[in-house]
Write an enzyme that holds these catalytic residues in place. Sequence first.
Site, short mmCIF file in Angstrom:
data_model
loop_
_atom_site.label_atom_id
_atom_site.label_comp_id
_atom_site.label_asym_id
_atom_site.label_seq_id
_atom_site.Cartn_x
_atom_site.Cartn_y
_atom_site.Cartn_z
N HIS A 99 -11.23 33.46 32.55
CA HIS A 99 -11.07 32.39 33.54
C HIS A 99 -10.69 32.87 34.92
O HIS A 99 -11.02 32.25 35.92
CB HIS A 99 -10.19 31.27 32.99
CG HIS A 99 -10.99 30.42 32.07
ND1 HIS A 99 -11.06 30.67 30.72
CD2 HIS A 99 -11.88 29.42 32.32
CE1 HIS A 99 -11.92 29.84 30.17
NE2 HIS A 99 -12.43 29.07 31.11
N ASP A 103 -19.42 30.28 26.01
CA ASP A 103 -18.99 30.14 24.62
C ASP A 103 -20.15 30.33 23.65
O ASP A 103 -19.98 30.87 22.57
CB ASP A 103 -18.33 28.76 24.40
CG ASP A 103 -16.85 28.80 24.79
OD1 ASP A 103 -16.29 29.92 24.86
OD2 ASP A 103 -16.27 27.73 25.03
N CYS A 122 -24.37 25.49 32.28
CA CYS A 122 -23.23 25.53 33.19
C CYS A 122 -22.36 26.76 32.94
O CYS A 122 -21.31 26.92 33.55
CB CYS A 122 -22.41 24.25 33.11
SG CYS A 122 -21.66 24.00 31.49
C1 PEP Z 1 -18.93 26.64 30.94
C2 PEP Z 1 -18.37 27.01 29.84
O1 PEP Z 1 -17.09 26.65 29.53
P1 PEP Z 1 -15.77 27.49 29.89
O2 PEP Z 1 -14.99 26.69 30.85
O3 PEP Z 1 -15.10 27.65 28.59
O4 PEP Z 1 -16.23 28.79 30.49
C3 PEP Z 1 -19.08 27.82 28.85
O5 PEP Z 1 -18.55 28.03 27.75
O6 PEP Z 1 -20.17 28.30 29.19
#
Ligand code: PEP
Length: 571
Positions: A189, A455, A502
């Site tokens: 993150h 994910d 996304c």
């Molecule tokens: C956009 C996603 O969610 P996260 O905020 O967990 O990165 C993802 O998992 O691609």
Amino acid sequence: MVKFKAIGVSEGLAKAKALVIKEEDLSVVKETVADAEAECKRVLDAVEKAKQQIEVLRDDAEKNIGAAEAEIFDAHLMMLDDPDFVEGMTNIVTDEKVCAEYACFVNCENFQAMFRALDDEYMQARAADIGDISQRVIKNLKGIADNAIDTITEPCIIVANDLTPSDTAKIGGKPVAGFITKIGGRTSHSAIMARSMGIPAIVGAGEKADEIADGDLLLIDGAAGEVVAQPDEQTLADFAERQKADAAHRAMLAQYKDKEGATSDGRRVIIEGNIGTPDDAVRVAELGGEGVGLFRSEFLFMDRTDLPSEEEQFAAYKKACEIMQGKPVIIRTLDIGGDKEVPALALEKEQNPFLGYRAIRICLNQPELFLIQLRALLRAAQYGDLRIMFPMISSVDEVRGAKQVLEQAKDMLTAEGVPFNPNVKVGIMVEIPVAAVCADVLAKEVDFFSIGTNDLIQYSCAVDRINEKISYLYRPLHPGVLRLIAMTAKAANENGIEVGVCGEMAGTAGMAPVLCGLGVTNLSMSASAMLAAKADLAKHSCGECKELADKLLACASASDAERIFTDWRES
Ligand SMILES: C=C(OP(=O)(O)O)C(=O)O
């Protein structure tokens, strides 16, 4: 001169002095003391110092963030003024003849146990506050300086073991030119937040980062992952040239700002931005984003010890809609767990947090929490094209369960006469492999899909997205991952619903044509990647994108696919 390479996660060139943040040793040893009175005085001095530090933090928060955020510090001050809390420590020192650090540690455990035992969620969450202030007192006792990020006033590049999402959030508004961390990967993150703030960042540097000393002049290239400390004259001159070329490239990309995302023959691919706070939408709008494809609403819940109220959430969602002026704003409901913690929920530590009690699982289990968010979203939907997205969906039952709570929220608002928009579009994240495999069934239940590749790759390749030791297995171009994306897109297209990506893959250089070729209709990414994605798409026809995607899908391995992709990029 020290030179090394690690994982570049947020592009850009930066030159500034290093601010090295050392890991703090807050461990406490039980030591006996002869002079209990002197030890009690150490406790009182450390508490006094903590109060002064918190007062400064409160005033800063009030000035830079807002009165609501500053209130948490008032609560901390009240606790430090509570005679029971302070005497708890001095009594342990006097009764057991132990050092101040140990007394503070035991007192903290006692108070936390007391708060956790109360049958009230709000009071239980206060245990986190007790932990916070006790840690501050222990730091003062050990002579450890306050969080270095809070005190930044000069331009710098942070070098740290890791930056938590809350550390990264604090960087906004400070003159931080970039950061380097020892651990982490492209989808941790801190990396995601660096991209949305548009600051260069390099992660997974490991022990190489130890070669950097505090105050060293640093040059970093956040795309290539290159770090130079104490550069010589020639390196400095070369870097200045690269900065010039980089500025020229950015100027070229600026021509795409007001253009729609499309291939050279006009196949539309909507290019949107990912945001963590409503203010991030300003950058998305400024850089020509065609909407917000992912508002990570959990960021409103992190870095604080209470939960945001319905009013606070409503104001945040409404603000994002207003900034985007009628363009779509997809707001993902609370996606906590994994590496995202919400102190106010005091969730138990788990062995496998990414596979555990998280996201929609929490919301369906704690509908009172979910209802507050859904009410706020429905109300804010009057101010723009707000769409609701449920994360971590693994079955039709979860979608139906979530939609049922949404209906309940509508019924409540109707009964109370509170105005809202009942016609909100509802979608899901496709990020668990079974959801991609069952996309044909799920597509009948929702208005849109958004593929969370961060994910999806983690779960389908069984590779922890933040563990740099196995980052070599985290392969977006793994043919298995591409097939899951293609399956999801096919099901969406056949059912006439939008299908976005996304995850970070959407904003990775060169990936827009691949995803378009796989049938994806929307791409949402950090604001800083949007112009390059539009430029990438405009260079190719829809047929070329499809041809490339088919070649990649037919590959036997990730390495084959990566080779084809690189050759194609260079041709
Ligand atoms: C956009 C996603 O969610 P996260 O905020 O967990 O990165 C993802 O998992 O691609």
